[in-house]
Scaffold this motif. Structure first.
Motif, short mmCIF file in Angstrom:
data_model
loop_
_atom_site.label_atom_id
_atom_site.label_comp_id
_atom_site.label_asym_id
_atom_site.label_seq_id
_atom_site.Cartn_x
_atom_site.Cartn_y
_atom_site.Cartn_z
N ASP A 1 0.86 -1.18 0.00
CA ASP A 1 0.00 0.00 0.00
C ASP A 1 0.90 1.24 0.00
N THR B 1 -0.11 4.36 -0.23
CA THR B 1 -0.84 5.56 0.15
C THR B 1 0.04 6.46 1.02
N ASP C 1 -6.43 -3.24 -3.35
CA ASP C 1 -6.98 -2.11 -4.09
C ASP C 1 -5.88 -1.57 -5.02
N PRO C 2 -5.99 -1.78 -6.32
CA PRO C 2 -4.89 -1.41 -7.24
C PRO C 2 -4.67 0.10 -7.35
N SER C 3 -5.63 0.90 -6.91
CA SER C 3 -5.44 2.36 -6.96
C SER C 3 -4.45 2.82 -5.89
N ARG C 4 -4.08 1.95 -4.96
CA ARG C 4 -3.18 2.33 -3.88
C ARG C 4 -1.80 1.70 -4.04
N TRP C 5 -1.54 1.07 -5.19
CA TRP C 5 -0.24 0.47 -5.44
C TRP C 5 0.77 1.51 -5.91
N ARG C 6 2.02 1.11 -5.95
CA ARG C 6 3.05 2.03 -6.44
C ARG C 6 2.79 2.42 -7.89
N ASN C 7 2.34 1.46 -8.65
CA ASN C 7 1.95 1.72 -10.05
C ASN C 7 0.45 1.49 -10.15
N PRO C 8 -0.36 2.51 -9.84
CA PRO C 8 -1.82 2.33 -9.77
C PRO C 8 -2.41 1.86 -11.10
N ARG C 9 -3.51 1.15 -11.01
CA ARG C 9 -4.22 0.67 -12.18
C ARG C 9 -5.70 0.58 -11.84
N SER C 10 -6.52 0.37 -12.84
CA SER C 10 -7.97 0.37 -12.62
C SER C 10 -8.50 -0.98 -12.15
#
Length: 637
Positions: free
Chosen positions: A318, A320, A346-355
């Motif tokens: 994460d 965030t 939750d992929p929006s909180r990864w280092r490389n965010p994705r949908s």
């Protein structure tokens, strides 16, 4: 295993110039399986020219080498005891119950040494005054004085600078030894250390940026949850970044029928086998359930492993609130906080965010639980953790191993049953109350009964890291700069032979059911787990290591030394000195034969009240060395 093209993957970090061990692969890609222990830091290896024995008294080697031939340890006997009950109605008013208290100083010291990391005369006096349970409750209720994270940050080990601590394992060693050697909360830390040998990661093998901070975040998590609830703890374990790297949940991707890819099963298997329910179905007393043919009933099948593995897909760090700092030579270093934040699906909180993420949305079947297709990661995790937590094996499986770590290697079936029942219900309808479980382990009649402790089957081998910690706390060891820079002490040929948070594999330092071949333990049908790390080499290494620690001459004793302030004034009084060491080190279990050998060796030295402070200090060091080499000390009763 995560492929390097996955959005979950991070760029490879630049190697550290810190030491050879830290120059190992620094890729953030999760390992396929926990590898064996890596080489130690160069500056913690011993020079063979420095290995020596005490100059006075062959008794040291004789006593120490006898360890390998010990009966091994521990308690299948007795158990039970009076549990109360009976009688007519209580008189009015009801008299205030008197807390059970130790009847002697040795009883008090023995209890403290099982519950804590060391004993002091003040502790002994206190527990005799207030009783076992009030003393224990007061210790459990102490707030955490200092976290490992606080030390790392205050000492500069989380700074991004030319020291490149972000790739070093050394700060992790410094921090955990500081935790064990100093400060209050010793009862909590003793429980956390036991938990670290049940829920296992290893600083020696995790490959991630800020690996020391990650290992210490793991320790802080265990310390925080030590007296909480098992359900909350096992979820924290599952989402911990260090565990995610160690057993491959970080970057574990859902199945793909087109490529034949299937989820990694490493954590799914180990969370059942090692962290919750074990291999075989158990009765409430820890005995193995069998079928009509007398064969053990397995707790899970390969299909269960395949099913539960899907539950642990789609997780990554994460990020965030995490910043990135460029470093010389290229690359960016994340803030160390990322190793303390639970992993997320939750992929929006990864280092490389994705949908979209990588969690398996297919149906999951395991241990009689069915999680419908389409269930998201958060609900899947909750249902999975609930299924493991509520399995009837957890109480006896976990309880027996905690008894082994704290009290005795061979608890009676009745002892295990009593602890498992407390796990199942703390008396107020709460399952998994670890405060109640640890209290039940330490306060059980079998643990407190002096009649039980004289039985050959009762007791356990003291682990090397516990012996070293006890020495430091008992004799007021101090680090001049506060850093406790011991380094990795796990080498069994030239070091202590064990280091906290550095087990060689997910199976800990030893197996709970280990039986030494051709031993008295084997002949008696007893297990002796700690003897799995004992051999001729490790026994000799322990003698040399402790000699050079006690006198401060070891290279690992960087500005670290014990004061022996309470022992030096009585160095010339052999009986008084041995009385003190017997109480605080062995809990009063030194035999007359051992005492005579040690006393004769000490009396051969001409130490009087007029002797110099240096001579009296040397006498104390000889006495400590001889006691800590004796079987009466090394086997805890």
């Amino acid at each position: 295993m995560l492929d390097t093209e996955s959005p979950l993957a991070e760029p490879k970090e630049q190697p550290s110039k810190d030491n050879d061990e830290d120059n190992a692969q620094t890729s953030e890609i999760a390992l396929e399986a926990p590898p064996s222990r890596l080489a130690q830091d160069d500056d913690t290896r011993s020079d063979p020219r420095e290995v020596s024995a005490l100059s006075k008294g062959a008794a040291v080697s004789t006593l120490a080498l006898a360890v390998a031939a010990c009966g091994g340890g521990s308690s299948g006997s007795s158990g039970g005891g009076n549990t109360g009950g009976g009688g007519g109605p209580l008189p009015t008013p009801t008299p205030t119950p008197t807390a059970l208290a130790p009847q002697s100083d040795p009883d008090a010291a023995s209890f403290i040494l099982r519950a804590s990391l060391s004993a002091s005369t003040a502790d002994v006096a206190s527990i005799r005054d207030v009783g076992y349970e009030p003393w224990l409750n007061a210790q459990i209720n102490q707030p955490i004085q200092e976290t490992g994270r606080q030390f790392l940050a205050s000492a500069g080990y989380e700074d991004i600078d030319d020291n490149r601590w972000f790739f070093s394992r050394r700060p992790g060693d410094y921090a955990i030894w500081r935790q064990l050697m100093t400060g209050s909360n010793a009862v909590r830390k003793r429980a956390a250390l036991a938990l670290s040998e049940f829920f296992v990661i290893s600083l020696s093998t995790i490959q991630m940026t800020w690996r020391s901070s990650a290992a210490i975040a793991w320790w802080d998590m265990l310390n925080e949850h030590a007296f909480g609830n098992f359900r909350e703890l096992i979820e924290a374990v599952t989402l911990n970044p260090a565990m995610g790297v160690f057993l491959n949940t970080r970057g574990n991707r859902r199945e793909d029928p087109n490529t034949g890819r299937v989820p990694d099963e490493n954590y799914g298997r180990e969370v059942m086998q090692l962290f919750s329910i074990g291999l075989f179905e158990l009765n409430i007393d820890g005995s193995v359930r069998t079928d009509s043919n007398g064969d053990p009933l397995e707790t899970y099948t390969n299909d269960d492993v395949t099913g539960i593995a899907k539950a642990f897909t789609g997780y990554d760090y994460d990020y965030t609130g995490i910043g990135l700092t460029p470093i010389a030579g290229g690359g960016q270093i994340p803030d160390p906080q990322y190793v303390r934040q639970p992993m997320t699906a939750d992929p929006s909180r990864w280092r490389n965010p994705r949908s979209s993420g990588f969690h398996s949305m297919s149906e999951k079947r395991f241990l009689g639980t069915v999680i419908p297709a389409g269930t998201g990661a958060q609900d899947t995790l909750r249902l999975t953790m609930d299924a493991l937590f509520n399995h009837p094996n957890v109480g006896p499986f976990f309880g027996e191993q905690m008894i082994q770590r704290l009290v005795t290697s061979n608890p009676s079936r009745a002892y295990v049953r009593r602890v498992a029942e407390v796990f199942n219900n703390n008396g107020n309808g709460v399952r998994g109350d670890l405060r109640a479980v640890f209290r039940a382990i330490l306060m059980d009649d079998e643990a407190l009964g002096r009649t039980a402790t004289v039985a050959n089957s009762f007791g356990k081998l003291r682990e090397p890291m516990l012996r070293f910690t006890q020495w430091g706390r008992t004799f007021d060891a101090r680090s001049a700069d506060g850093n406790w820079r011991f380094g990795d002490l796990s080498d069994s040929s030239s070091g202590l032979g064990q280091a906290p948070l550095r087990p060689p594999s997910v199976f800990n330092f030893f197996r709970p059911g280990y039986v030494p071949l051709n031993s008295q333990s084997a002949n008696a049908g007893l297990v002796a787990p700690e003897f799995q790390i004992v051999n001729e080499t490790s026994v000799a290494a322990y003698i040399n290591f402790m000699e050079r620690s006690i006198d401060g001459s070891g290279r690992w004793m960087r500005a670290i030394a014990a004061t022996y302030n309470n022992e030096i004034p009585i160095a010339h009084q052999t009986d008084n000195l041995l009385d003190r060491l017997d109480l605080l080190l062995t809990g009063g279990q030194m035999s007359q034969a051992t005492r005579t050998i040690i006393a004769d060796a000490l009396n051969a030295e001409n130490v009087t009240s007029a002797s110099s402070n240096a001579d009296r200090l040397a006498q104390v060091q000889r006495a400590v060395m001889l006691v800590m080499s004796s079987n009466d000390y090394i086997v805890q009763k």
